[in-house]
Write a protein that holds these residues in place. Structure first.
Motif, short mmCIF file in Angstrom:
data_model
loop_
_atom_site.label_atom_id
_atom_site.label_comp_id
_atom_site.label_asym_id
_atom_site.label_seq_id
_atom_site.Cartn_x
_atom_site.Cartn_y
_atom_site.Cartn_z
N GLU A 179 0.68 -1.35 0.10
CA GLU A 179 0.01 -0.09 -0.19
C GLU A 179 0.86 1.18 0.00
O GLU A 179 0.67 2.21 -0.77
CB GLU A 179 -0.97 0.02 1.15
CG GLU A 179 -1.97 1.25 1.37
CD GLU A 179 -3.02 0.88 -0.02
OE1 GLU A 179 -3.65 1.83 -0.44
OE2 GLU A 179 -3.28 -0.23 -0.41
N ASN A 180 1.97 1.29 0.79
CA ASN A 180 2.66 2.55 0.88
C ASN A 180 3.50 2.70 -0.61
O ASN A 180 3.71 3.73 -0.91
CB ASN A 180 3.52 2.17 1.88
CG ASN A 180 2.97 2.78 3.61
OD1 ASN A 180 2.43 3.36 3.41
ND2 ASN A 180 3.76 2.05 4.54
N LEU A 181 4.20 1.50 -1.01
CA LEU A 181 4.79 1.70 -2.43
C LEU A 181 3.73 2.15 -3.35
O LEU A 181 4.19 2.88 -4.51
CB LEU A 181 5.50 0.49 -2.68
CG LEU A 181 6.89 0.46 -1.82
CD1 LEU A 181 7.46 -0.77 -1.94
CD2 LEU A 181 7.91 1.51 -2.15
N GLY A 182 2.67 1.59 -3.32
CA GLY A 182 1.50 1.97 -4.44
C GLY A 182 1.02 3.39 -4.25
O GLY A 182 1.15 4.42 -5.58
N LYS A 183 0.97 4.07 -3.03
CA LYS A 183 0.77 5.41 -2.99
C LYS A 183 1.78 6.18 -3.30
O LYS A 183 1.60 7.44 -3.76
CB LYS A 183 0.40 5.67 -1.49
CG LYS A 183 -1.06 5.01 -1.08
CD LYS A 183 -2.22 5.41 -1.65
CE LYS A 183 -3.54 4.69 -1.30
NZ LYS A 183 -4.78 5.47 -2.18
N TYR A 184 3.01 5.82 -3.09
CA TYR A 184 4.13 6.72 -3.45
C TYR A 184 4.07 6.59 -5.14
O TYR A 184 4.29 7.77 -5.62
CB TYR A 184 5.35 5.78 -2.95
CG TYR A 184 6.81 6.19 -3.40
CD1 TYR A 184 7.33 7.25 -3.32
CD2 TYR A 184 7.09 5.57 -4.73
CE1 TYR A 184 8.62 7.69 -3.74
CE2 TYR A 184 8.46 5.97 -5.22
CZ TYR A 184 8.98 6.97 -4.90
OH TYR A 184 10.29 7.27 -5.70
N GLY A 185 3.96 5.55 -5.63
CA GLY A 185 3.87 5.52 -7.05
C GLY A 185 2.81 6.61 -7.49
O GLY A 185 3.06 7.22 -8.53
N ASN A 215 6.32 15.88 -1.16
CA ASN A 215 6.42 15.34 0.42
C ASN A 215 5.69 14.30 0.88
O ASN A 215 5.93 13.56 1.81
CB ASN A 215 6.02 16.94 1.18
CG ASN A 215 7.32 17.81 1.03
OD1 ASN A 215 8.52 17.40 0.79
ND2 ASN A 215 6.81 19.20 1.08
N GLN A 216 4.37 14.07 0.36
CA GLN A 216 3.55 13.24 0.77
C GLN A 216 4.31 11.75 0.24
O GLN A 216 4.23 10.89 0.87
CB GLN A 216 2.28 13.33 0.10
CG GLN A 216 1.24 14.59 0.57
CD GLN A 216 -0.03 14.67 -0.04
OE1 GLN A 216 -0.85 13.54 -0.37
NE2 GLN A 216 -0.44 15.88 -0.06
N ALA A 217 4.86 11.98 -1.01
CA ALA A 217 5.21 10.70 -1.66
C ALA A 217 6.62 10.34 -0.66
O ALA A 217 6.58 8.95 -0.26
CB ALA A 217 5.85 10.98 -2.90
N LEU A 218 7.36 11.18 -0.27
CA LEU A 218 8.45 10.91 0.56
C LEU A 218 8.09 10.30 2.01
O LEU A 218 8.62 9.62 2.48
CB LEU A 218 9.20 12.09 0.81
CG LEU A 218 10.05 12.74 -0.34
CD1 LEU A 218 10.59 13.87 -0.08
CD2 LEU A 218 11.09 11.65 -0.82
N ILE A 251 7.54 6.52 2.08
CA ILE A 251 8.67 5.34 1.93
C ILE A 251 9.68 5.75 3.19
O ILE A 251 10.77 5.06 3.24
CB ILE A 251 9.47 5.77 0.69
CG1 ILE A 251 10.04 7.39 0.60
CG2 ILE A 251 8.56 5.47 -0.54
CD1 ILE A 251 10.98 7.41 -0.51
N GLU A 252 9.38 6.38 4.06
CA GLU A 252 10.37 6.58 5.49
C GLU A 252 10.51 5.66 6.16
O GLU A 252 11.49 5.52 6.92
CB GLU A 252 9.71 8.00 6.08
CG GLU A 252 8.21 7.82 6.89
CD GLU A 252 7.83 8.92 7.66
OE1 GLU A 252 6.86 8.68 8.44
OE2 GLU A 252 8.59 10.06 7.80
N ASN A 253 9.67 4.44 6.07
CA ASN A 253 9.51 3.31 6.90
C ASN A 253 10.57 2.09 6.24
O ASN A 253 10.54 1.02 6.81
CB ASN A 253 8.32 2.88 7.31
CG ASN A 253 7.67 3.68 8.20
OD1 ASN A 253 8.31 4.29 9.33
ND2 ASN A 253 6.22 4.07 8.27
N LEU A 279 14.66 5.91 -3.76
CA LEU A 279 13.23 6.29 -4.16
C LEU A 279 13.17 7.76 -3.88
O LEU A 279 12.24 8.48 -4.44
CB LEU A 279 12.31 5.50 -3.19
CG LEU A 279 12.18 4.06 -3.70
CD1 LEU A 279 11.49 3.37 -2.56
CD2 LEU A 279 11.45 3.85 -5.12
N SER A 280 13.88 8.16 -2.72
CA SER A 280 13.80 9.65 -2.35
C SER A 280 14.21 10.51 -3.63
O SER A 280 13.84 11.55 -3.94
CB SER A 280 14.67 9.92 -1.08
OG SER A 280 14.54 11.18 -0.80
#
Length: 335
Positions: free
Chosen positions: A216-222, A308-311, A314-316, A326-327
């Motif tokens: 979910e986190n990586l999908g939202k990052y994408g 910033n939301q994308a970053l 991935i912070e975890n 990714l950053s």
């Protein structure tokens, strides 16, 4: 567009690292995609030439395969396991790019003739068809080599992605010629158009056996990364006379212009005059009006907020090296 919070040499270093990363991760899938489609026996000389032009001179998408690879590695998977999926998706993405050019009547893009512009609508449609059929054939073959449950999940993502992209394209058509488009309305479409970037990130995570939370986190990052890319391109389109003319006459207004029209209605007369009789002088005046109306500033602000939301997504990620990659991808877009 430079981010003044970082010195230029640091910006250049980030861009160089991202370019190197994309060459390392994206070059092999792209070359495999080229080989796969160009080895097909096609009797029509025009279609052969158009396919060769698109795959060898025009289409250089290293970003999507790279993203899938990194997201797989981010959850402890083997990045090479993404290649059988990155190859067909590269072909399908290329087909959608050609279809988009036909819909928008884009004869050139970034200084190069599109397939539509160089070979016409009919040949462009046939080239897109060839890419789609080959892409889905290879994708079907890739599914047979992984667990059934995983294949079902990936298939569902692909299906949902292309329906969402088609829906976004249809909604975007309704924006043409309109001066009453709100930033919120267009940002909703931008979010839908970012579906394919989310799909690559999410599929990479699934191939790497991610947990539901990681996926979910990586999908939202994408998804957020895709939005940043689209907004960045809107800014660049406004600063290139040829791209700006294409957007003004045949497509909808980019985000900076939409913000400007929503904050200072009297610039609509400048826009209408530009559409009636396009000239570089009128375009420069329109750009000044957008600048005065804070259209560019508001666009950059929302782009940085989304970045910033994308970053945050991935912070975890436990492995710092992967998290940094990714950053860097996000930062390379907004500098």
């Amino acid at each position: 567009m430079k981010n003044k919070s970082r010195p230029n040499n640091e910006n250049e270093e980030i861009i160089e690292k991202v370019q190197k990363l994309m060459e390392e991760r994206g070059r092999k899938p792209l070359e495999m995609a080229r080989k796969a489609i160009l080895e097909e026996k096609i009797e029509s000389r025009e279609v052969r030439e158009a396919l060769h032009y698109f795959m060898t001179e025009y289409w250089h998408d290293l970003a999507r395969p790279t993203l899938m690879s990194i997201c797989c590695e981010a959850v402890g998977g083997d990045p090479n396991a993404t290649i059988p999926f990155a190859v067909p998706l590269s072909l399908i993405s290329g087909a959608l790019d050609i279809q988009d050019d036909i819909i928008d009547q884009s004869k050139t893009k970034h200084g190069r003739p599109t397939v539509y512009g160089k070979y016409g609508k009919e040949i462009a449609l046939l080239v897109a068809d060839a890419l789609i059929f080959k892409g889905f054939t290879l994708l079907s073959e890739a599914y047979t080599k992984i667990a059934k449950e995983k294949a079902i999940r990936l298939t569902r993502i692909v299906k949902n992605t292309f329906y969402e992209l088609g829906d976004a394209e249809a909604l975007e058509l309704n924006l043409r010629g309109r001066l009453d488009v709100t930033p919120e309305e267009y940002l909703h479409i931008i979010e839908k158009k970012a579906a394919d970037v989310e799909a690559h990130a999410r599929m990479g995570a699934i191939i790497g056996d991610a947990t539901e939370r990681e996926q979910e986190n990586l999908g939202k990052y994408g998804r957020l990364l895709g939005m940043v890319i689209i907004i960045r391109d809107d800014i660049f389109d406004m600063l290139d006379i040829k791209e700006a003319k294409q957007r003004m006459l045949y497509e909808h207004l980019p985000l900076p212009a939409i913000y400007a029209l929503n904050t200072q209605k009297n610039i609509s007369a400048t826009y209408n005059s530009l559409r009636r009789n396009f000239s570089e002088e009128k375009m420069e005046l329109f750009l000044r009006r957008i600048q005065e109306s804070r259209g560019f500033k508001l666009t950059v602000k929302i782009m940085e907020e989304i970045a910033n939301q994308a970053l945050l997504r991935i912070e975890n990620i436990p492995r710092k090296a992967i998290r940094n990659k990714l950053s860097m991808v996000v930062k390379s877009i907004i500098i």
